[in-house]
Design an enzyme around this catalytic site. Sequence first.
Site, mmCIF file in Angstrom:
data_model
loop_
_atom_site.group_PDB
_atom_site.id
_atom_site.type_symbol
_atom_site.label_atom_id
_atom_site.label_comp_id
_atom_site.label_asym_id
_atom_site.label_seq_id
_atom_site.Cartn_x
_atom_site.Cartn_y
_atom_site.Cartn_z
ATOM 1 N N ASN A 1 -10.150 0.095 0.645
ATOM 2 C CA ASN A 1 -8.693 0.164 0.602
ATOM 3 C C ASN A 1 -8.224 -0.326 -0.776
ATOM 4 O O ASN A 1 -8.339 -1.509 -1.072
ATOM 5 C CB ASN A 1 -8.132 -0.710 1.735
ATOM 6 C CG ASN A 1 -6.617 -0.717 1.787
ATOM 7 O OD1 ASN A 1 -5.949 -0.305 0.834
ATOM 8 N ND2 ASN A 1 -6.072 -1.196 2.893
ATOM 9 N N CYS B 1 0.820 -1.226 0.000
ATOM 10 C CA CYS B 1 0.000 0.000 0.000
ATOM 11 C C CYS B 1 0.850 1.269 0.000
ATOM 12 O O CYS B 1 0.352 2.355 -0.307
ATOM 13 C CB CYS B 1 -0.944 0.010 1.200
ATOM 14 S SG CYS B 1 -2.017 -1.414 1.262
ATOM 15 N N HIS C 1 -2.929 7.078 3.376
ATOM 16 C CA HIS C 1 -3.432 5.826 2.798
ATOM 17 C C HIS C 1 -4.837 5.572 3.365
ATOM 18 O O HIS C 1 -5.059 5.681 4.572
ATOM 19 C CB HIS C 1 -2.476 4.694 3.153
ATOM 20 C CG HIS C 1 -3.003 3.343 2.785
ATOM 21 N ND1 HIS C 1 -3.536 3.076 1.543
ATOM 22 C CD2 HIS C 1 -3.113 2.185 3.501
ATOM 23 C CE1 HIS C 1 -3.932 1.815 1.508
ATOM 24 N NE2 HIS C 1 -3.691 1.254 2.684
HETATM 25 N N1 COA Z 1 -18.578 -8.725 9.400
HETATM 26 C C1 COA Z 1 -19.021 -9.068 10.613
HETATM 27 N N2 COA Z 1 -18.190 -9.478 11.601
HETATM 28 C C2 COA Z 1 -16.883 -9.514 11.332
HETATM 29 C C3 COA Z 1 -16.365 -9.172 10.088
HETATM 30 C C4 COA Z 1 -17.262 -8.769 9.086
HETATM 31 N N3 COA Z 1 -16.869 -8.395 7.859
HETATM 32 N N4 COA Z 1 -15.008 -9.313 10.104
HETATM 33 C C5 COA Z 1 -14.704 -9.724 11.338
HETATM 34 N N5 COA Z 1 -15.825 -9.861 12.077
HETATM 35 C C6 COA Z 1 -15.952 -10.294 13.474
HETATM 36 C C7 COA Z 1 -14.771 -11.110 13.935
HETATM 37 O O1 COA Z 1 -14.937 -12.453 13.553
HETATM 38 C C8 COA Z 1 -14.865 -10.926 15.439
HETATM 39 O O2 COA Z 1 -15.828 -11.788 15.937
HETATM 40 P P1 COA Z 1 -15.603 -12.543 17.338
HETATM 41 O O3 COA Z 1 -15.475 -11.453 18.353
HETATM 42 O O4 COA Z 1 -16.839 -13.347 17.468
HETATM 43 O O5 COA Z 1 -14.364 -13.344 17.152
HETATM 44 C C9 COA Z 1 -15.401 -9.498 15.600
HETATM 45 O O6 COA Z 1 -15.952 -9.140 14.308
HETATM 46 C C10 COA Z 1 -14.372 -8.466 15.991
HETATM 47 O O7 COA Z 1 -13.236 -8.646 15.237
HETATM 48 P P2 COA Z 1 -11.971 -7.752 15.458
HETATM 49 O O8 COA Z 1 -10.862 -8.254 14.604
HETATM 50 O O9 COA Z 1 -11.721 -7.561 16.885
HETATM 51 O O10 COA Z 1 -12.503 -6.333 14.898
HETATM 52 P P3 COA Z 1 -11.764 -4.987 14.854
HETATM 53 O O11 COA Z 1 -12.523 -3.970 15.597
HETATM 54 O O12 COA Z 1 -10.286 -5.102 15.130
HETATM 55 O O13 COA Z 1 -11.887 -4.584 13.302
HETATM 56 C C11 COA Z 1 -10.646 -4.620 11.253
HETATM 57 C C12 COA Z 1 -11.340 -5.445 12.324
HETATM 58 C C13 COA Z 1 -10.034 -5.565 10.220
HETATM 59 C C14 COA Z 1 -11.669 -3.726 10.579
HETATM 60 C C15 COA Z 1 -9.545 -3.748 11.923
HETATM 61 O O14 COA Z 1 -8.736 -4.536 12.754
HETATM 62 C C16 COA Z 1 -8.686 -3.047 10.931
HETATM 63 O O15 COA Z 1 -9.128 -2.180 10.206
HETATM 64 N N6 COA Z 1 -7.377 -3.389 10.869
HETATM 65 C C17 COA Z 1 -6.495 -2.788 9.907
HETATM 66 C C18 COA Z 1 -6.698 -3.423 8.565
HETATM 67 C C19 COA Z 1 -6.032 -2.700 7.472
HETATM 68 O O16 COA Z 1 -6.197 -1.515 7.356
HETATM 69 N N7 COA Z 1 -5.273 -3.402 6.633
HETATM 70 C C20 COA Z 1 -4.601 -2.876 5.524
HETATM 71 C C21 COA Z 1 -3.526 -1.962 5.940
HETATM 72 S S1 COA Z 1 -2.635 -1.432 4.572
#
Ligand code: COA
Length: 326
Positions: A283, A114, A253
Amino acid sequence: MTSRATIIGTGSCLPRRILSNQELETIVETTDEWITTRTGIKNRRISRSGEETSKLAAGAARQALEMAGLVATDLDQIIVATVTSEMTMPSCACLVQKELGATRAFAYDVNAACSGFVYGLDLAEKYIRAEPDLKILVIGAETMSTRLNWQDRNTCVLFGDGAGACIMTGNNSGRGMLASQLYSDGRLFDLLKINCAVSMNPDLSLADHDGSYIKMAGRDVFKYAVRSMEKAASMVLDKTNLTISDIKLIIPHQANIRILKSLADHLGTPLEKVYINLDKYGNTSAASVPIALDEANREGCLQENDLLLLCCFGGGFTWGAMIFRW
Ligand code: COA
């Protein structure tokens, strides 16, 4: 006055097909509410035949050339930042060169995930510093939809396809790139990755290979993204003796609205200064900064001599920041 690398044209190109959160609800177990509150994303674009990475890249490049008042044969160099080219070889940049008819240019790809577009700008600046008359096309282009596991709700809701481009050349008016700082930390490679396609050499197949999909440790990535972009931004502010209040616009980004809010908090700046379009496109990896830059430019968010801060973060990990006087 010293010549600086200046952006003289921007462009972008998005696939026509819009995939909404509501439609994703029919593909994986997710909800519009979850995606919106956790990420800020509402829609993303998905490529179809004729909208391959190089085609999107060339579309963005044509717009940038037009804005710069140049034709393809004026270009000396083409840099494409991508991790999702339709071919491993030749480079996406060579496909773009063919598509544009940019016969004088030499062309190559940059892989910094990215962060790739910002890395590309940094490279172009080094060439222009040595030879100010060069005209360099820098593109970020991705079809992330080709590397998503559409059964994995943790990742498939986050990404989208698109391309953005800019043209740089030297200018001695005091405008242009004032500072740049890039970083990588390969020790963290495992937190955000796409394995390559299955190896034809069985001895070199990856033990954990279960498809060339994007895999991510979301929470770790989130944490590092905020901290790293903040540190990189502070570094380029220090280098230029500027403070965050001098900056007119921040284009980071576009990964997650919560990352951007947290970044704005850490930098001590209102969110209004941060350009945000991730609600429309998700993204788009290396394409996210140049698409946002082109939109901001065409919307008139940047006036001559405004200070612009770019910051990026991606797989590798890779990250960085740069400041332009527009
Ligand atoms: N829809 C519904 N539920 C979802 C889901 C979706 N699309 N994706 C994950 N979940 C669930 C998970 O399974 C988890 O369930 P559980 O508690 O029963 O295990 C719950 O939601 C919470 O997951 P968690 O990983 O704690 O959520 P979060 O608040 O950290 O958000 C992201 C997840 C991926 C949105 C966040 O971590 C994020 O944005 N990270 C950075 C990602 C990124 O930007 N990557 C590229 C960088 S270049």
